[in-house]
Design an enzyme around this catalytic site. Sequence first.
Site, mmCIF file in Angstrom:
data_model
loop_
_atom_site.group_PDB
_atom_site.id
_atom_site.type_symbol
_atom_site.label_atom_id
_atom_site.label_comp_id
_atom_site.label_asym_id
_atom_site.label_seq_id
_atom_site.Cartn_x
_atom_site.Cartn_y
_atom_site.Cartn_z
ATOM 1 N N ASP A 116 -2.469 -0.386 -13.955
ATOM 2 C CA ASP A 116 -0.874 -0.647 -13.776
ATOM 3 C C ASP A 116 -0.284 0.375 -14.564
ATOM 4 O O ASP A 116 1.092 0.864 -14.518
ATOM 5 C CB ASP A 116 -0.656 -1.920 -14.778
ATOM 6 C CG ASP A 116 0.589 -2.749 -14.044
ATOM 7 O OD1 ASP A 116 1.226 -2.213 -13.262
ATOM 8 O OD2 ASP A 116 0.447 -3.893 -14.452
ATOM 9 N N HIS B 161 -0.023 -11.955 -17.762
ATOM 10 C CA HIS B 161 0.283 -10.497 -17.401
ATOM 11 C C HIS B 161 1.780 -10.098 -17.748
ATOM 12 O O HIS B 161 2.710 -10.342 -16.950
ATOM 13 C CB HIS B 161 -0.169 -10.225 -15.908
ATOM 14 C CG HIS B 161 -0.029 -8.788 -15.488
ATOM 15 N ND1 HIS B 161 -1.155 -7.901 -15.575
ATOM 16 C CD2 HIS B 161 1.099 -8.220 -15.007
ATOM 17 C CE1 HIS B 161 -0.643 -6.803 -15.243
ATOM 18 N NE2 HIS B 161 0.692 -6.905 -15.015
ATOM 19 N N HIS C 2 4.893 -7.766 -18.418
ATOM 20 C CA HIS C 2 5.587 -6.246 -18.795
ATOM 21 C C HIS C 2 6.752 -6.864 -19.892
ATOM 22 O O HIS C 2 6.949 -7.786 -20.151
ATOM 23 C CB HIS C 2 6.330 -6.074 -17.459
ATOM 24 C CG HIS C 2 5.221 -5.395 -16.529
ATOM 25 N ND1 HIS C 2 4.832 -4.092 -16.128
ATOM 26 C CD2 HIS C 2 4.302 -6.343 -15.647
ATOM 27 C CE1 HIS C 2 3.767 -4.046 -15.431
ATOM 28 N NE2 HIS C 2 3.424 -5.374 -15.206
ATOM 29 N N CYS D 250 5.304 -1.407 -11.785
ATOM 30 C CA CYS D 250 4.745 -1.393 -10.362
ATOM 31 C C CYS D 250 5.864 -0.527 -9.522
ATOM 32 O O CYS D 250 6.883 -0.847 -9.620
ATOM 33 C CB CYS D 250 5.014 -2.831 -9.755
ATOM 34 S SG CYS D 250 4.655 -2.868 -8.151
ATOM 35 N N ASN E 280 3.713 -2.576 -19.218
ATOM 36 C CA ASN E 280 3.044 -3.660 -19.607
ATOM 37 C C ASN E 280 3.170 -3.774 -21.162
ATOM 38 O O ASN E 280 3.430 -2.650 -21.819
ATOM 39 C CB ASN E 280 1.655 -3.504 -19.371
ATOM 40 C CG ASN E 280 1.259 -3.454 -18.005
ATOM 41 O OD1 ASN E 280 1.403 -2.252 -17.401
ATOM 42 N ND2 ASN E 280 0.990 -4.540 -17.515
HETATM 43 P P1 HMG Z 1 -0.226 -1.342 5.834
HETATM 44 O O1 HMG Z 1 0.333 -0.122 5.818
HETATM 45 O O2 HMG Z 1 0.431 -2.736 6.326
HETATM 46 O O3 HMG Z 1 -1.860 -1.476 5.984
HETATM 47 O O4 HMG Z 1 -0.384 -1.522 4.113
HETATM 48 P P2 HMG Z 1 -2.745 -1.129 7.318
HETATM 49 O O5 HMG Z 1 -3.792 -2.292 7.439
HETATM 50 O O6 HMG Z 1 -1.741 -1.221 8.654
HETATM 51 O O7 HMG Z 1 -3.224 0.287 7.466
HETATM 52 C C1 HMG Z 1 -2.291 1.477 7.327
HETATM 53 C C2 HMG Z 1 -3.186 2.613 6.792
HETATM 54 O O8 HMG Z 1 -3.504 2.307 5.566
HETATM 55 C C3 HMG Z 1 -4.583 2.742 7.828
HETATM 56 O O9 HMG Z 1 -4.672 4.264 7.586
HETATM 57 C C4 HMG Z 1 -5.580 1.990 6.772
HETATM 58 O O10 HMG Z 1 -6.815 2.679 6.903
HETATM 59 C C5 HMG Z 1 -5.291 2.261 5.387
HETATM 60 P P3 HMG Z 1 -4.227 4.911 8.901
HETATM 61 O O11 HMG Z 1 -5.136 4.447 10.132
HETATM 62 O O12 HMG Z 1 -2.872 4.874 9.153
HETATM 63 O O13 HMG Z 1 -4.828 6.490 8.460
HETATM 64 N N1 HMG Z 1 -5.566 1.362 4.380
HETATM 65 C C6 HMG Z 1 -6.427 1.880 3.427
HETATM 66 N N2 HMG Z 1 -6.942 2.980 2.924
HETATM 67 C C7 HMG Z 1 -7.693 2.821 1.815
HETATM 68 N N3 HMG Z 1 -8.144 1.867 1.292
HETATM 69 C C8 HMG Z 1 -7.421 0.548 1.495
HETATM 70 C C9 HMG Z 1 -6.500 0.635 2.731
HETATM 71 N N4 HMG Z 1 -6.143 -0.397 3.261
HETATM 72 C C10 HMG Z 1 -5.295 0.262 4.457
HETATM 73 N N5 HMG Z 1 -7.659 -0.749 0.845
HETATM 74 C C11 HMG Z 1 -1.770 -2.544 2.348
HETATM 75 C C12 HMG Z 1 -1.101 -2.759 3.472
HETATM 76 C C13 HMG Z 1 -1.924 -3.829 1.506
HETATM 77 C C14 HMG Z 1 -2.670 -1.601 2.457
HETATM 78 C C15 HMG Z 1 -0.598 -1.527 1.601
HETATM 79 O O14 HMG Z 1 0.460 -2.215 1.296
HETATM 80 C C16 HMG Z 1 -1.036 -1.378 -0.018
HETATM 81 O O15 HMG Z 1 -2.028 -0.522 -0.223
HETATM 82 N N6 HMG Z 1 -0.511 -1.790 -1.160
HETATM 83 C C17 HMG Z 1 -0.672 -1.747 -2.283
HETATM 84 C C18 HMG Z 1 0.536 -1.744 -3.262
HETATM 85 C C19 HMG Z 1 0.280 -1.585 -4.613
HETATM 86 O O16 HMG Z 1 -0.910 -1.186 -5.009
HETATM 87 N N7 HMG Z 1 1.221 -2.201 -5.651
HETATM 88 C C20 HMG Z 1 0.876 -2.138 -6.857
HETATM 89 C C21 HMG Z 1 -0.106 -3.115 -7.354
HETATM 90 S S1 HMG Z 1 0.559 -4.815 -7.634
HETATM 91 C C22 HMG Z 1 1.246 -4.889 -9.045
HETATM 92 O O17 HMG Z 1 1.335 -3.688 -9.688
HETATM 93 C C23 HMG Z 1 1.535 -6.117 -9.813
HETATM 94 C C24 HMG Z 1 0.466 -6.655 -10.802
HETATM 95 O O18 HMG Z 1 0.391 -5.487 -11.772
HETATM 96 C C25 HMG Z 1 1.090 -7.825 -11.364
HETATM 97 C C26 HMG Z 1 2.371 -7.928 -11.970
HETATM 98 O O19 HMG Z 1 2.844 -7.126 -12.665
HETATM 99 O O20 HMG Z 1 2.980 -8.612 -11.323
HETATM 100 C C27 HMG Z 1 -0.908 -6.500 -10.397
HETATM 101 MG MG MG Z 2 1.646 -5.463 -13.721
#
Ligand code: HMG
Ligand code: MG
Length: 291
Positions: A22, A210, A212, A243, A252
């Site tokens: 994070d 969790h 921030h 994020c 955080n």
């Molecule tokens: P999408 O574009 O809808 O996914 O993303 P898709 O299934 O249509 O796939 C598109 C492309 O992404 C494809 O590749 C997949 O292979 C690839 P292409 O054919 O175009 O070359 N792909 C991946 N590649 C590697 N690893 C994977 C993966 N999945 C798909 N796992 C998706 C949907 C969920 C994947 C995207 O939106 C995403 O990765 N989001 C992550 C966002 C993120 O990490 N945000 C921060 C974390 S959450 C946070 O910080 C909050 C937290 O701290 C708590 C709080 O503070 O509240 C936890």
């Molecule tokens: Mg967070």
Amino acid sequence: MVVGRGSRVVSHIRLVEVGPRDGLQSISGFVPTDVKVAYIDALSRTGLSDIEVSSFVSPKWVPQLADAEEVFRCIERRRGVRYHALVPNLEGLERAVAARVDVVAVFTAASETFSRKNTNASIADTLERFAPVISASPVPVRGYVSTAFVCPFEGPVAPKMVRQVAIALTALGCQEISLGDTIGKATPDQVRRLLEIVLPDVPADRIALHCHDTFGQAVANVQAAAELGVRVFDGSAGGIGGCPYAPGAPGNVSTEALVRAFPGLTGVDPEALAAAGRMITTAIQESGTSL
Ligand code: HMG
Ligand code: MG
């Protein structure tokens, strides 16, 4: 031991260090892999039991963590430390398992707009995606509920929505639910109100908080949760974090502040932790990248 309000005795606090994931995920310039590895290795020597190392998400969505495999390959694994990673789908789980992750974390939200911005899916769709991930996972699964208090797009979030998502994640098989104050706007009263609604269905020993820290309320929020029996808190050494899909998400709460809030209860060496925090904040400043 610390005696909290209402004479509840607070003991055995477990901290989940989320700085490498994070803390780093929204930094604009790429933090070199060897710096990430040195940060995690320094954290492993502090007495922390849980470190969230990286994310196996789409590298297009979070380019900073595109080196997750290499980071996992290079870190020194200490006995007694569990190394966690975020996974959004089955593709992420496969990558995480190949990297020998000890705990995976799935993540959704209590507000629809944030869910769509963060994962390109509705809350219901994320839960549907997680079902096969959780049942196929060979390691324990943690579930995050973001925007548990306030959504950056929709404003205040109803506690009953958080309760519903927390129940759904538990029913799918998540062993721990981490409630996210994603943009750091909660107050101790709101923490108490939320927990009073969630805890009858998801007991305190399965809940983490969790925070921030936008308005300096995070430690008070954590203490309010501890008084209601919550024992697991997420923090980032150096207080880095945010994020990329939550405008205004600040760092955080620092793990250092959490260790100070629970003297002698976390098993973490404050000096070793401060050194790890200094190491990463200096590396970020020297590289000219910004938080
Ligand atoms: P999408 O574009 O809808 O996914 O993303 P898709 O299934 O249509 O796939 C598109 C492309 O992404 C494809 O590749 C997949 O292979 C690839 P292409 O054919 O175009 O070359 N792909 C991946 N590649 C590697 N690893 C994977 C993966 N999945 C798909 N796992 C998706 C949907 C969920 C994947 C995207 O939106 C995403 O990765 N989001 C992550 C966002 C993120 O990490 N945000 C921060 C974390 S959450 C946070 O910080 C909050 C937290 O701290 C708590 C709080 O503070 O509240 C936890
Ligand atoms: Mg967070």
